[in-house]
Design a protein around this motif. Structure first.
Motif, PDB file in Angstrom:
ATOM      1  N   TYR A  33      19.877  26.112 -27.781  1.00 20.42           N
ATOM      2  CA  TYR A  33      19.060  27.239 -28.219  1.00 20.42           C
ATOM      3  C   TYR A  33      17.570  27.006 -27.990  1.00 20.42           C
ATOM      4  O   TYR A  33      16.738  27.721 -28.526  1.00 20.42           O
ATOM      5  CB  TYR A  33      19.308  27.501 -29.713  1.00 20.42           C
ATOM      6  CG  TYR A  33      20.762  27.683 -30.029  1.00 20.42           C
ATOM      7  CD1 TYR A  33      21.419  28.870 -29.743  1.00 20.42           C
ATOM      8  CD2 TYR A  33      21.506  26.645 -30.591  1.00 20.42           C
ATOM      9  CE1 TYR A  33      22.760  29.035 -30.014  1.00 20.42           C
ATOM     10  CE2 TYR A  33      22.853  26.806 -30.870  1.00 20.42           C
ATOM     11  CZ  TYR A  33      23.467  28.001 -30.576  1.00 20.42           C
ATOM     12  OH  TYR A  33      24.793  28.155 -30.850  1.00 20.42           O
ATOM     13  N   ASN A  63      15.683  27.716 -25.658  1.00 23.09           N
ATOM     14  CA  ASN A  63      14.968  28.802 -24.978  1.00 23.09           C
ATOM     15  C   ASN A  63      14.754  30.007 -25.880  1.00 23.09           C
ATOM     16  O   ASN A  63      14.346  31.062 -25.402  1.00 23.09           O
ATOM     17  CB  ASN A  63      15.732  29.228 -23.725  1.00 23.09           C
ATOM     18  CG  ASN A  63      15.699  28.150 -22.670  1.00 23.09           C
ATOM     19  OD1 ASN A  63      14.750  27.378 -22.591  1.00 23.09           O
ATOM     20  ND2 ASN A  63      16.731  28.076 -21.869  1.00 23.09           N
ATOM     21  N   SER A  64      15.020  29.874 -27.143  1.00 19.79           N
ATOM     22  CA  SER A  64      14.843  30.991 -28.077  1.00 19.79           C
ATOM     23  C   SER A  64      13.378  31.389 -28.133  1.00 19.79           C
ATOM     24  O   SER A  64      12.481  30.545 -28.095  1.00 19.79           O
ATOM     25  CB  SER A  64      15.321  30.608 -29.471  1.00 19.79           C
ATOM     26  OG  SER A  64      16.699  30.353 -29.461  1.00 19.79           O
ATOM     27  N   ASN A  65      13.153  32.694 -28.198  1.00 21.22           N
ATOM     28  CA  ASN A  65      11.795  33.203 -28.281  1.00 21.22           C
ATOM     29  C   ASN A  65      11.229  33.136 -29.692  1.00 21.22           C
ATOM     30  O   ASN A  65      10.018  33.158 -29.890  1.00 21.22           O
ATOM     31  CB  ASN A  65      11.748  34.652 -27.803  1.00 21.22           C
ATOM     32  CG  ASN A  65      12.179  34.773 -26.374  1.00 21.22           C
ATOM     33  OD1 ASN A  65      13.319  35.111 -26.101  1.00 21.22           O
ATOM     34  ND2 ASN A  65      11.296  34.466 -25.449  1.00 21.22           N
ATOM     35  N   ASP A 113      18.832  39.885 -38.327  1.00 18.12           N
ATOM     36  CA  ASP A 113      19.311  39.964 -36.952  1.00 18.12           C
ATOM     37  C   ASP A 113      19.171  41.384 -36.401  1.00 18.12           C
ATOM     38  O   ASP A 113      18.681  41.582 -35.285  1.00 18.12           O
ATOM     39  CB  ASP A 113      20.761  39.495 -36.880  1.00 18.12           C
ATOM     40  CG  ASP A 113      21.256  39.400 -35.456  1.00 18.12           C
ATOM     41  OD1 ASP A 113      20.573  38.750 -34.624  1.00 18.12           O
ATOM     42  OD2 ASP A 113      22.319  39.980 -35.153  1.00 18.12           O
ATOM     43  N   HIS A 125      16.656  42.443 -33.302  1.00 13.51           N
ATOM     44  CA  HIS A 125      17.184  43.031 -32.059  1.00 13.51           C
ATOM     45  C   HIS A 125      16.438  44.306 -31.707  1.00 13.51           C
ATOM     46  O   HIS A 125      16.142  44.543 -30.537  1.00 13.51           O
ATOM     47  CB  HIS A 125      18.678  43.315 -32.185  1.00 13.51           C
ATOM     48  CG  HIS A 125      19.522  42.133 -31.871  1.00 13.51           C
ATOM     49  ND1 HIS A 125      19.599  41.570 -30.619  1.00 13.51           N
ATOM     50  CD2 HIS A 125      20.342  41.400 -32.659  1.00 13.51           C
ATOM     51  CE1 HIS A 125      20.415  40.552 -30.646  1.00 13.51           C
ATOM     52  NE2 HIS A 125      20.873  40.408 -31.882  1.00 13.51           N
ATOM     53  N   ARG A 166      14.744  40.087 -27.945  1.00 19.16           N
ATOM     54  CA  ARG A 166      14.830  38.817 -27.227  1.00 19.16           C
ATOM     55  C   ARG A 166      15.689  37.850 -28.009  1.00 19.16           C
ATOM     56  O   ARG A 166      16.069  38.104 -29.147  1.00 19.16           O
ATOM     57  CB  ARG A 166      13.440  38.233 -27.022  1.00 19.16           C
ATOM     58  CG  ARG A 166      12.578  39.099 -26.161  1.00 19.16           C
ATOM     59  CD  ARG A 166      11.287  38.399 -25.858  1.00 19.16           C
ATOM     60  NE  ARG A 166      10.500  39.211 -24.953  1.00 19.16           N
ATOM     61  CZ  ARG A 166       9.207  39.307 -24.987  1.00 19.16           C
ATOM     62  NH1 ARG A 166       8.526  38.617 -25.886  1.00 19.16           N
ATOM     63  NH2 ARG A 166       8.553  40.050 -24.143  1.00 19.16           N
ATOM     64  N   GLN A 167      15.954  36.730 -27.381  1.00 20.33           N
ATOM     65  CA  GLN A 167      16.813  35.735 -28.025  1.00 20.33           C
ATOM     66  C   GLN A 167      16.096  35.097 -29.198  1.00 20.33           C
ATOM     67  O   GLN A 167      15.002  34.568 -29.071  1.00 20.33           O
ATOM     68  CB  GLN A 167      17.208  34.653 -27.024  1.00 20.33           C
ATOM     69  CG  GLN A 167      18.139  33.620 -27.608  1.00 20.33           C
ATOM     70  CD  GLN A 167      18.563  32.591 -26.586  1.00 20.33           C
ATOM     71  OE1 GLN A 167      18.281  32.706 -25.414  1.00 20.33           O
ATOM     72  NE2 GLN A 167      19.254  31.578 -27.044  1.00 20.33           N
ATOM     73  N   GLN A 168      16.752  35.175 -30.354  1.00 20.78           N
ATOM     74  CA  GLN A 168      16.208  34.519 -31.529  1.00 20.78           C
ATOM     75  C   GLN A 168      17.256  33.600 -32.123  1.00 20.78           C
ATOM     76  O   GLN A 168      18.439  33.752 -31.878  1.00 20.78           O
ATOM     77  CB  GLN A 168      15.738  35.528 -32.577  1.00 20.78           C
ATOM     78  CG  GLN A 168      16.832  36.298 -33.252  1.00 20.78           C
ATOM     79  CD  GLN A 168      17.144  37.612 -32.582  1.00 20.78           C
ATOM     80  OE1 GLN A 168      16.462  38.007 -31.660  1.00 20.78           O
ATOM     81  NE2 GLN A 168      18.167  38.286 -33.042  1.00 20.78           N
ATOM     82  N   LEU A 169      16.788  32.653 -32.888  1.00 18.55           N
ATOM     83  CA  LEU A 169      17.658  31.697 -33.545  1.00 18.55           C
ATOM     84  C   LEU A 169      17.349  31.734 -35.030  1.00 18.55           C
ATOM     85  O   LEU A 169      16.196  31.622 -35.435  1.00 18.55           O
ATOM     86  CB  LEU A 169      17.415  30.281 -32.995  1.00 18.55           C
ATOM     87  CG  LEU A 169      18.149  29.134 -33.678  1.00 18.55           C
ATOM     88  CD1 LEU A 169      19.660  29.302 -33.527  1.00 18.55           C
ATOM     89  CD2 LEU A 169      17.689  27.806 -33.092  1.00 18.55           C
TER      90      LEU A 169
END
Length: 81
Positions: A24, A26-28, A50, A54, A59-62
């Motif tokens: 993960y 690369n999470s933004n 979440d 979205h 973007r990708q979040q963790l």
């Protein structure tokens, strides 16, 4: 348990978790949620965060939940999310 021992346990646990987070990297955005015993509320909070993220950033979040070892049943509840 002394304060020093508590910190050592925390540090050891963090070192064991960090390799699991590598996929993960690369999470933004990373959001950390501390918890203790929120079995009923934590899953709903995570779903709401979440959904908002979205629509907001798309973007990708963790989302990382970190809690006391006595919160194992809470982790089981949110594992499928």
């Amino acid at each position: 348990m002394t304060h020093i021992n508590t910190e050592a346990v925390f540090d050891a646990q963090m070192k064991s978790i960090l390799p699991l987070l590598e996929p993960y990297s690369n999470s933004n955005l990373v959001i950390g949620i501390p918890f203790y015993n929120e079995k009923e509320t934590l899953p709903e909070v995570i779903k709401a965060i979440d959904a908002a993220l979205h629509t907001w950033i798309g973007r990708q979040q963790l989302i990382v939940c970190a809690g006391d070892s006595r919160g194992a049943d809470v982790l089981e509840e949110i594992d499928g999310l």
